[in-house]
Design an enzyme around this catalytic site. Structure first.
Site, short mmCIF file in Angstrom:
data_model
loop_
_atom_site.label_atom_id
_atom_site.label_comp_id
_atom_site.label_asym_id
_atom_site.label_seq_id
_atom_site.Cartn_x
_atom_site.Cartn_y
_atom_site.Cartn_z
N LYS A 1 15.19 -1.31 4.88
CA LYS A 1 15.95 0.13 5.55
C LYS A 1 16.72 0.26 6.82
O LYS A 1 16.69 -0.42 6.88
CB LYS A 1 14.51 0.07 6.54
CG LYS A 1 14.29 1.23 7.57
CD LYS A 1 12.66 1.93 7.15
CE LYS A 1 12.69 3.45 6.94
NZ LYS A 1 12.92 3.82 5.77
N ALA B 1 0.89 -1.08 0.06
CA ALA B 1 -0.07 0.11 -0.54
C ALA B 1 0.83 1.65 -0.19
O ALA B 1 1.67 1.14 0.92
CB ALA B 1 -1.09 0.10 0.86
N PRO B 2 0.91 1.71 -0.50
CA PRO B 2 -0.80 2.07 -1.49
C PRO B 2 -0.96 1.61 -2.93
O PRO B 2 -2.12 1.76 -3.68
CB PRO B 2 -0.87 4.00 -1.55
CG PRO B 2 0.33 4.13 -1.84
CD PRO B 2 1.22 3.62 -0.71
N GLY B 3 0.50 1.01 -3.33
CA GLY B 3 0.20 0.48 -4.54
C GLY B 3 1.08 0.87 -5.77
O GLY B 3 0.22 0.62 -7.09
N GLY B 4 2.18 1.71 -5.79
CA GLY B 4 2.79 2.63 -6.55
C GLY B 4 3.43 1.23 -6.93
O GLY B 4 3.20 1.16 -8.25
N ASP C 1 8.44 -4.03 -0.14
CA ASP C 1 8.73 -2.23 -0.26
C ASP C 1 8.48 -1.84 1.15
O ASP C 1 7.45 -1.14 1.54
CB ASP C 1 8.18 -1.66 -1.50
CG ASP C 1 8.81 -0.37 -0.38
OD1 ASP C 1 10.17 -0.19 -0.33
OD2 ASP C 1 8.02 0.68 -1.07
N ASP D 1 -1.11 -5.92 2.66
CA ASP D 1 -0.57 -4.86 3.34
C ASP D 1 -2.26 -4.62 4.11
O ASP D 1 -3.14 -4.47 3.77
CB ASP D 1 -0.08 -3.45 2.44
CG ASP D 1 0.11 -2.08 3.27
OD1 ASP D 1 -0.07 -2.98 4.26
OD2 ASP D 1 1.39 -1.95 2.77
C1 LIG Z 1 7.13 2.35 2.46
S1 LIG Z 1 4.91 1.60 2.30
C2 LIG Z 1 5.40 0.76 0.78
C3 LIG Z 1 5.30 1.30 -0.74
C4 LIG Z 1 4.80 0.92 -1.86
N1 LIG Z 1 5.87 0.25 -2.91
C5 LIG Z 1 4.12 1.31 -2.97
O1 LIG Z 1 4.96 1.62 -3.95
O2 LIG Z 1 3.13 2.64 -2.97
C6 LIG Z 1 5.19 0.50 3.41
C7 LIG Z 1 3.47 -0.69 3.39
O3 LIG Z 1 4.74 -1.78 4.14
C8 LIG Z 1 3.64 -1.80 4.89
N2 LIG Z 1 3.85 -2.86 5.46
C9 LIG Z 1 4.53 -2.50 7.59
N3 LIG Z 1 3.92 -3.50 7.43
C10 LIG Z 1 3.65 -4.87 6.98
C11 LIG Z 1 3.81 -6.42 7.35
N4 LIG Z 1 3.91 -6.79 8.40
N5 LIG Z 1 2.60 -6.99 6.47
C12 LIG Z 1 1.92 -6.54 5.49
N6 LIG Z 1 2.41 -4.87 5.02
C13 LIG Z 1 2.89 -3.67 6.12
C14 LIG Z 1 2.94 -0.86 5.64
O4 LIG Z 1 1.76 -0.62 6.03
C15 LIG Z 1 3.24 -0.02 4.50
O5 LIG Z 1 2.31 0.48 3.43
#
Ligand SMILES: C[S@@+](CC[C@H](N)C(=O)[O-])C[C@H]1O[C@@H](n2cnc3c(N)ncnc32)[C@H](O)[C@@H]1O
Length: 345
Positions: free
Chosen positions: A302, A216-219, A272, A235
């Protein structure tokens, strides 16, 4: 007499020290001179150009975003004489046969803020482009060139070098790769996956099914859908409403630890998740049964405590029994993180 090869190296802001550590591991006697603190530095390798370049490409440092060779240096005069020197250098390179007719030549000019010169980078490019067209009978281009002329103007000096694009580690000026922001782009994070696609030379469209963990949000999901893949996104946070209802997208609005998938269901896995690397590594490792043998994984890691080399070791210790590392690189669009390109064994 010992040969020396001089480059200007660029890393992401704050990471030059790590890039220098990596270069020092390849060539321990390398000398470094900082140009822009924590970001741009001159370095002198005590080896010939070919040996230096081969080693830098084969053992490509993770935090070294870009290199440009330094073939000649002048003290800055802050007058048009600086441009005249560059024009004469280019004519000489042509006379010496280093550059020929009928080629595509990109001129990349970078200038430090402290340089305080009365001419703009564009003026230098225009002056060299005139010679490229009028005297060398070649074509000035911005990208996809046969050669790059790299000009760097520091606070005190002008540096110039000539190279093939692949020899700069990135064919973008300073490795600063730019993508057009789309009007309805879901997240800036999309640029990270676009850059990984280019930098690692991956063709996502040859994959059929992808798992996007922390989607999320889905890029990233949107890019994979655009490439024609069927995507499963995991997510607990909400995906963009623009993606909902897409027949090629299945969403698990859950923590990745609570999802059950099928064995060998995917040929691409991307992750990600902005999370502690070890916890993220374990979550990914637990879902690796769903990635086919030979499948690709792209994972953002990270840098929580700024100990990058230890972080790489820790995460690979978790992933490497099932995945092997093809490349680890801090991309231009990575901030306090880096990207792993791996393949399932
Ligand atoms: C940086 S954002 C991802 C952005 C995404 N790649 C994009 O292009 O929109 C990180 C995401 O990791 C999710 N996240 C963190 N811990 C998680 C878990 N244990 N399981 C699934 N998603 C998780 C968060 O909710 C967040 O939406």
């Amino acid at each position: 007499m010992t040969q020396t090869t001089t480059y200007i190296g660029t890393s992401n802001h704050g990471f030059a020290q790590y890039a220098q550590d990596e270069i020092r591991k390849i060539f321990p006697m390398t000398k470094f001179y900082l140009l822009v603190p924590t970001e741009v530095f001159l370095f002198e390798i005590p080896a010939g150009a070919e040996e230096s370049l081969t080693a830098l490409k084969e053992q490509e440092p993770m935090f070294l975003r870009h290199v440009q060779p330094v073939d000649q240096v002048w003290e800055l005069s802050r007058t048009d004489a600086d441009i005249e020197n560059l024009k004469e250098w280019l004519r000489e390179a042509y006379r010496a046969g280093l550059i020929g007719s009928g080629q595509k030549i990109a001129t990349q000019v970078r200038k430090e803020e402290r340089a305080n010169v009365p001419y703009a980078p564009f003026t230098i490019k225009a002056a060299l482009d005139d010679i490229i067209v009028g005297e060398i009978q070649s074509e000035p281009v911005v990208r996809y060139s046969d050669f790059i002329i790299s000009v760097y103007i520091s606070a005190a000096k002008v540096f110039v070098g000539l190279s093939k694009p692949a020899d700069n580690l990135s064919d973008w000026s300073g490795g600063a790769i730019r993508f057009m922001k789309e009007e309805d782009q879901i997240s800036r994070a999309k640029f990270k996956l676009l850059e990984a696609e280019q930098r690692f030379g991956i063709d996502f469209s040859v994959a059929r099914t992808a798992l996007d963990i922390g989607a999320a949000p889905g890029g990233w999901t949107s890019l994979l859908l655009e490439r024609g893949l069927r995507v499963t996104a995991i997510d607990p946070a909400a995906m963009s409403p623009r993606l909902l209802g897409n027949p090629n997208l299945k969403i698990y609005k859950k923590n990745a630890g609570d999802v059950k998938l099928k064995d060998n269901e995917f040929d691409l896995l991307v992750c990600d998740m902005s999370w502690d690397p070890r916890q993220m590594g374990r979550l990914v490792a637990d879902l690796l049964y769903s990635l086919q043998s030979g499948g690709t994984a792209i994972i953002t890691v990270k840098l929580m405590h700024k100990k990058p080399f230890q972080t790489v070791k820790d995460i690979l210790r978790i992933l490497e029994p099932s995945l092997f590392l093809i490349k680890a690189k801090q991309l231009f669009h990575n901030r306090e993180e880096f990207t792993l390109y791996l393949q399932k064994t």
